[in-house]
Structures are given as structure tokens and as C-alpha cells.
Design an enzyme around this catalytic site. Structure first.
Site, PDB file in Angstrom:
ATOM      1  CG  ASP A  36       6.178   5.295  -7.835  1.00  9.13           C
ATOM      2  OD1 ASP A  36       5.920   6.247  -7.075  1.00  9.13           O
ATOM      3  OD2 ASP A  36       5.334   4.434  -8.149  1.00  9.13           O
ATOM      4  CD  GLU A  81       1.256   8.318   4.220  1.00  5.23           C
ATOM      5  OE1 GLU A  81       0.343   7.523   3.943  1.00  5.23           O
ATOM      6  OE2 GLU A  81       1.229   9.035   5.242  1.00  5.23           O
TER       7      GLU A  81
END
Length: 458
Positions: free
Chosen positions: A40, A214
């Protein structure tokens, strides 16, 4: 203290590579962190450096088991300095788990880190804010409670040209609030962004989620156009993007940035401009033992198309080209690394981090070192509670030209530091530097920093 499994896997892989195909493998610079699993990515350009904020996947994870966040920085996009973990779940007394994907922004001389965690009180995902006066921390809880909580994840923050800041987040929905100038409160309510197929593309095969959106939004502005780059269509995810003429839309879906690839069923974007180039950060499962729960951050350089659209970008093992060179004649932290094998980092008693858990044959690569007319000596700050060993100064590869060898003595403790120096020769021009660690069995020694010198040794 036992070695973590990732470093062991890398060390084992290095043995094979050094006996088989070192030149091809050793040039790889993606993923950009090899000492732990990272995920991330959230880059921030500040004061001539790129600061990269990541999550940390625990070794051998079978879920998104994440307890802390990490920080790395680079001035050249290839040599990354590990700044450790300046924020963790324990920073937030009200959080019980899930140190997931966040982002840092700078404002008013402070740095604000927006992260999703699971609330101890409600068991739902909530957005917390850490704050620091330094991009490398330490960060403290700015509020003592969540900034926002609706059970959804993945905050991104954008400050518009007029000073208005926006916090966006969400999975399965997409939300935003208008942050106040203090960056830890907001005005008005929480607004849901309509997920239309025109705005976010059409998903097939899932009636409950008609659009491609998403999770993992990354919102920014370039040349008057607003971009929302996001993870699309789980699972496996790809990276898509939408654009708008305003920060709250309406959004128009523009296509794929990075197709599904890379042996991780998730992906997560981060985009910045730095020193005249544009860079796309993402994660994959490329390291030994890597996968959907053991991910690694990587980066590619790209150029926007003339109309502002983002081209299709593929994952590579070479990564971004070096933007500048590294100066060996000033002190360099040993945890500044382009590539490594078998190496871990840990807090050093003298401040910052050191590299350690070094076995025979482990190495660190530092890319594009500008030796100029030539170095004559090498100095390193070292400590050993083991048997000591040697630092081989090599050029070009881990088995390349041996420019010098420094002997590391036993110092009586892993944090009992001494300085060693040795002569070097042949270190001229701009070369890739490899520090290879050799000796007997077991852990050899730690290294805190190193530096070359020109002219004669004292």
C-alpha cells in the site's frame, strides 16, 4: 534473536543467484524494499526527497496481518533509506488491529498520516490521524478517537490549490469530507460519491457492484485536471482511473493504468511528480515467499500522454531509472539500499537504524555512486557480539571487482560501536557499490553507516 523468514528466503535465493545468474538478478531494483514485506505505497514529495509510507505485511501471513506502518525516503528514486516504523497500532489506544493502507500529507509545518484501523469499541474500520513535526516521525494520535467511522477503508487526502483539503475513502463505497485547515476535523457531512458506470467503468459478473471501483483511491490534481486512481475489480485487482474537472466530480472513467499482474490479488496506487519525472508506485508479490498477503512495493517511471491521460504501465524488475547520483564522500546510512540480500534493519543505539542479522555472503547494493576521480579509503561504523568478519567493497556486482576489504572486530555487543577503515583502489567514476559481508557461521556484525574518502589515509 532468530532471523525473520523473509531475510532467510532472500539469503537462500542469493546463494543460488551468486552461483548461477548474479549479473541479471543483481541489477533488479524492484521491489524497492527487500528487508521486509511492504504494501500500500503512499509517496510524498517534500524538501527534495520522496518519502514513501507503506504498510508492513508480517512474514508467513495468511491474512492482511499488519501491525505497523513504515517510512522510506530517497533523493534519486533507487537508493531508499529505511526510517523504521514511526507509527503502529499502539499509537492509537482506541484501535485493536489492522494497520492498513494510509497516506501522509504535509501542511502548516506538520505531517498528517490518515490510516484505517479497526476500532476497539465498535469492531468497525475507522479512520485515525497521526501527526508529526517530521516526515519520518515519530507520529502521535492527533485526536484520541477516529476522525471518521463508517466501517470502510483506504483514506487518501488531497489539498486543492485554494487550500481546501478533501479526505476520500471507501470499500465498497466511495466517500469524502471537506477537511478544515487544521486537517483533523471537517465541515459539513460525509458525502457519498455516486459510483456510476460512466464515472468508474462497468463491472461484469457482480450485480451488487456494477462499477469497477473496488478500493484504494488516490486523488490528485495535474494541469487543472483531477485524477482518481484506484484498485479495480477484485479479485485479482487491476488499477484503473477516472478524471474530473472538480475535486468532487462528476467523474469520467478513463481506463486501465496497470493490468492485473504480479502474483498479488490486490494492488494499490500512488502517483507523484519528482525532479521532472512522473512515478507510479504499486505493490506485488515478487519477493521470495511473496503473495497476496506478503506483498512488496515497487515503482515505475512514466510520462503522461499529451491529453493528460495515463498510459498503460507494466510491472518490471528493473524499476525506475536513477534520478541523480549518490555522494560517497558524505556519511551514508547503511540502511540506504537499492537492493539487498539476507539483510534486516533494526533501531540503532546511536540513533536511526542499522543493518544487521548478517550472515556470510549477505550484501547491500547502492546504485550510481559518484566516486569521481577516485576514493582511497572506506570507513564504516560497526558492532559485533559474534565473531566479527569482513566488509568487502566490491564494484559492479556482489562478485565484482574487489576494491578493498575492511576487517570488523568483535566489539562485545551488537550495539557496542567502533569505527573501522581500510584502503580502497579502483573506485572511480560512477559505479554500483556492493558491500558484501563475509566471515564464519552465524550472525557476523552490524553496520550503522559508511563513508569513503579521497586522498591519502591518515
Amino acid at each position: 534473536m532468530p532471523r525473520r523468514s523473509l531475510a532467510g528466503l532472500l539469503c537462500a535465493a542469493a546463494v543460488v543467484l551468486l552461483t548461477a545468474a548474479v549479473p541479471a538478478a543483481a541489477r533488479a531494483d524492484n521491489p524497492i524494499v527487500q528487508t521486509i514485506y511492504t504494501a500500500d505505497p503512499a509517496p510524498l514529495v517534500y524538501n527534495g526527497r520522496v518519502y514513501l509510507y507503506t504498510g508492513h505485511d508480517e512474514d508467513n501471513s495468511t491474512w492482511f496481518t499488519m501491525k505497523e506502518w513504515r517510512v522510506y525516503s530517497s533523493a534519486d528514486m533507487v537508493n531508499w533509506t529505511d526510517h523504521g516504523s514511526p507509527m503502529s497500532l499502539s499509537t492509537f489506544s482506541w484501535a485493536k488491529s489492522d494497520a492498513w493502507a494510509g497516506q501522509v500529507v504535509a501542511r502548516n509545518g506538520k505531517f498528517y498520516w490518515y490510516v484505517p484501523v479497526t476500532s476497539r469499541a465498535t469492531g468497525r474500520m475507522a479512520i485515525g490521524v497521526g501527526v508529526s513535526s517530521s516526515p519520518t516521525g515519530p507520529f502521535t494520535d492527533a485526536l484520541g478517537h477516529p476522525l471518521a467511522e463508517n466501517g470502510e477503508i483506504d483514506p487518501t487526502v488531497f489539498i486543492d490549490d485554494n487550500g481546501q483539503a478533501y479526505l476520500y475513502w471507501g470499500n465498497p463505497n466511495l466517500w469524502y469530507v471537506r477537511l478544515n485547515a487544521d486537517m483533523i476535523s471537517y465541515s459539513g457531512g460525509v458525502t457519498q460519491i455516486p459510483l456510476t458506470t460512466a464515472g468508474f467503468g462497468t463491472r461484469t459478473g457482480d450485480a451488487s457492484r456494477p462499477t469497477l471501483y473496488e478500493e484504494g483511491p488516490w486523488v490528485y490534481k495535474r494541469n487543472g485536471l483531477y485524477y482518481n486512481v484506484f484498485a479495480a475489480k477484485c479479485c485479482s485487482e487491476f488499477i484503473g482511473y477516472s478524471t474530473a474537472t472538480g475535486p468532487t466530480g462528476p467523474w469520467t472513467y478513463r481506463g486501465t493504468v496497470m493490468a492485473t499482474q504480479g502474483s498479488s490479488f490486490t494492488n494499490h496506487p500512488g502517483i507523484v511528480d519528482f525532479n521532472g519525472g512522473s512515478y507510479f508506485f504499486y505493490h506485488n508479490g515478487a519477493l521470495p515467499g511473496g503473495g497476496g498477503y506478503t506483498r512488496s512495493v515497487a515503482v515505475e517511471k512514466f510520462s503522461y500522454n499529451g491529453d493528460g491521460s495515463i498510459p498503460a504501465i507494466s510491472m518490471t524488475t528493473t524499476g525506475a531509472p536513477q534520478n541523480g547520483t549518490l555522494n560517497p564522500y558524505v556519511r551514508q546510512e547503511a540502511e540506504t539500499i537499492a537492493w539487498s540480500s539476507g539483510v534486516e534493519t533494526e533501531p540503532a543505539s546511536e540513533g536511526g537504524l542499522n543493518i544487521g542479522f548478517l550472515d556470510n555472503g549477505d550484501y547491500v547494493k547502492v546504485k550510481g555512486v559518484a566516486f569521481g576521480s577516485g576514493a582511497t579509503s572506506f570507513t564504516a561504523r560497526v558492532a559485533s557480539a559474534g565473531a566479527g568478519g569482513r566488509i568487502e567493497v566490491r564494484l559492479g556486482s556482489a562478485t565484482g571487482t574487489l576494491a578493498g576489504t575492511c576487517t570488523v572486530p568483535v566489539t562485545g555487543g551488537w550495539q557496542t560501536w567502533t569505527t573501522v577503515s581500510c584502503p580502497v583502489s579502483g573506485a572511480t567514476g560512477t559505479r554500483d557499490l556492493y558491500l558484501r559481508f563475509t566471515g564464519g557461521s552465524g550472525y557476523l556484525f552490524n553496520v550503522n553507516w559508511w563513508q569513503f574518502a579521497a586522498g591519502s589515509m591518515r
